[in-house]
Design an enzyme around this catalytic site. Sequence first.
Site, PDB file in Angstrom:
ATOM      1  N   GLY A 360       0.827  -1.198   0.000  1.00 59.66           N
ATOM      2  CA  GLY A 360       0.000   0.000   0.000  1.00 59.66           C
ATOM      3  C   GLY A 360       0.860   1.246   0.000  1.00 59.66           C
ATOM      4  N   VAL A 364      -0.309   4.347   5.401  1.00 61.93           N
ATOM      5  CA  VAL A 364      -1.613   3.705   5.615  1.00 61.93           C
ATOM      6  C   VAL A 364      -1.576   2.692   6.753  1.00 61.93           C
ATOM      7  CG1 VAL A 364      -2.397   4.050   3.250  1.00 61.93           C
ATOM      8  CG2 VAL A 364      -1.126   1.971   3.825  1.00 61.93           C
ATOM      9  N   GLY A 365      -0.418   2.512   7.401  1.00 62.32           N
ATOM     10  CA  GLY A 365      -0.371   1.681   8.602  1.00 62.32           C
ATOM     11  C   GLY A 365       0.179   0.290   8.423  1.00 62.32           C
ATOM     12  N   SER A 683      -3.361   3.585 -19.785  1.00 63.95           N
ATOM     13  CA  SER A 683      -4.737   3.630 -19.272  1.00 63.95           C
ATOM     14  C   SER A 683      -5.435   4.955 -19.535  1.00 63.95           C
ATOM     15  CB  SER A 683      -4.742   3.341 -17.765  1.00 63.95           C
ATOM     16  OG  SER A 683      -4.020   4.323 -17.064  1.00 63.95           O
ATOM     17  N   LYS A 726      -7.626   4.232  -8.268  1.00 68.01           N
ATOM     18  CA  LYS A 726      -8.169   5.248  -9.172  1.00 68.01           C
ATOM     19  C   LYS A 726      -9.588   5.670  -8.758  1.00 68.01           C
ATOM     20  CE  LYS A 726      -5.412   3.778 -13.166  1.00 68.01           C
ATOM     21  NZ  LYS A 726      -5.452   3.162 -14.502  1.00 68.01           N
TER      22      LYS A 726
END
Length: 804
Positions: A360, A364-365, A683, A726
């Site tokens: 991640g 975020v931990g 993308s 996204k």
Amino acid sequence: MTNIIENNHESLNLPVIALRGLVVFPNLSIQFDVGRKKSILAISAAMEHNQKIFLVAQKDLADNDPDRSQMYPMGVVAQIKQVFRHSEDGLRLLVEGQHRAKIQGLTQESPFIEADVVIHETAACPKTPKSEALMRRTQALFEEYIQNYKQVPPDIILNVVKQKDCGRLADFITSHITLDYEEKQEILSELDPVKRLENLIDILEEENQILEIENEIAAKAKEQMEQNHREYYLREQMRAISYELGEDESPQDECDTFREKVMELALPEKSEEKLLKDCARLAKMPSSSHEYNVLRNYLEICLDLPWNVSSDEVIDLEKAAKVLDKEHYGLEKVKERILESLAVRKLAPKNNGQIICLVGPPGVGKTSVARSIAKAVGCEYVRISLGGVKDESEIVGHRKTYVGSMPGRIISAVRQAGTNNPLILLDEIDKLCSDFRGDPASALLEVLDSEQNSSFYDHYIDLPFDLSKVLFLTTANDHTTIPAPLLDRMDVITLSSYTHEEKFQIAVKHLIPKQLKKHGILAKQLKITQSAVHEIISSYTKEAGVRGLERNIAKICRQCAKVIVDDPNAKTTIKKSNLEDYLGPKKFRHDEISKRDEIGLVNGLAWTSVGGEILPIEVAAMTGTGKLELTGNLGNVMKESAKAAISCVRTRAENLGISTDFYQKMDIHIHVPEGAVPKDGPSAGIAMATSITSALSQTKIRHDVAMTGEITLQGRVLPIGGLKEKTMAAYRAGIKNVIIPADNVSDLAEVDQVVKESIEFHPVHRLDEVLNLALTEMPKPKKSQPGADDRKPDPLPDPAVSQP
């Protein structure tokens, strides 16, 4: 090969071998190896005729293909006595020197060297008092030489005594003593026997002086070694006397202590046997030697490892769930997966599950989750940072024969934990590097394989250590940079970006109490209202995690701490209205996306290592000559995607009400803002195609729509990666509609529920469906102009029945 008599000297045409560092003399036999192709061909030519060959020394030893200028003029005509193969591409040659000869000129240089040489026969030197004196002096110097240099065989000494001719004596001695080839060539080139002997005398006198100095140095070194041995012997005697007097601890006692500890460990038979042998070696070593200290340190480290020491794990799933919920808000799937692993560990302690890799963006931990697991289970926690590790010895240790060697980080972490079942966190595993010192990622393959790590070998310990009881966790920001074999050994759990609500709850329940305690401030002295927290999240931070949010809270606490020091009774309330007094002007605005429909402006979606982002794409179409301009620091893949989008629009230009020759009469400029940030990937294909269509048809694009998907020339929409991140970016920006490839529908299961509740997803198969959803109105087909290309694209399938 011809013989020519010229000026009473015989002239021969012979094959030539250029010798490196070797000089051959007449009337003497010598054996040497031949490896160069030209030399081997020259030997073959000589063997086919009279077996005579011309041997000459070359000047530059490094020259592999010497020419005439690189060969000395004087050499020796030799008779080949024996040839036998020495290796696959080399020969060994036995020759006998016959006559001195001088090169007149080369007759060929390929495939082998051939030269005209003139033989110089030297008549026997008449016996005179001078020649006799020179011979005696030479023999005396040679006798002195062999006293200093004792590697001369006895038969050579006998031949020196027998020689009665000046020239032959000089040749014989020169060929059998150790001299540089330049000095030997000097003797060979001298035709006068008396001068030849005089030159040899000068060389021998200088050589004898050098040998005397060498012998003096060797004698001093030997004397010093004997002195060191004497001192060592005296020290050992002093140690023995001290031991008898009870004034010193005996090295033997230390070895016995080591041996007892080894026996107490109850190791496997082979490991125990090896350590006992090392104890026996240690007992026989002098304690003052370097090897003694190396072996002693090795035994101390081995005995300090927790071979059979385990901590008492108490796996209580209810308690573990409470600890995880207390220390981390959200992360429901991560917590569920961890509880599943703990349940398996409780039911089958010997059956190790998959290694978990927490992936991640920063903040975020990931690391704190690992610490919470160790706390919940009750095992020791050790963190190993792998960021920037380049040397595989950092993982598997150094051989103990090296100076300053030590165990690798894995064994050091187990030793630090003091138990054989700790939780080891391998932090930033995606930041491993590899260079000429090895590949540390490959060294981790055995560590993270539960089928193999029961007998992990560290190079320093050199004994199998059981890592199967260790609970390994790894963290990474981007799992795509982890080598495939290593990634295959891990179960990847993705920690996505936090939503605004999650950040708010984390701030209120965790970050604010933590910072108040850290800064020594009581809850009644500082109050941060909920509206202020919401404003900090939306106007002062733009991140996937909560580190920036925590820094802003800490900044407020520092300023309040200053006020409290001046007035202990002061109470501060942080509201939305006075937030700028503490944090300054707002850094981010709410209007991240346009609030109105625009021509040529579309909201793309991008994935980054710190989470998803909105990627606005602008297109301007101007009258010109058909040039395409791409700006915004775009990578090669993104540039190719833009070209594919233009070609796709060209194939359906008439149906979209666009002039079919726009690629000749219009300049198209595609720009992606934030030009300092590199961007790449396919993308953004449908976003570019939509923006190009809008600019060429002068049709507006809906501002509340964002999209992601790869485009093909036929207008097909291909799947993309990073959909979870996204869509989170679209949620943060307030987007209400997101267009995604139909093949990515299965990925919506990973999207957070709050995102799915706030955004309407539109799966599409082709570009036409994208345009229907994104444009405020579909452009009307344009009638063909006279002389224009009347070809039309194949009819498109109905979007409702299109297959991916």
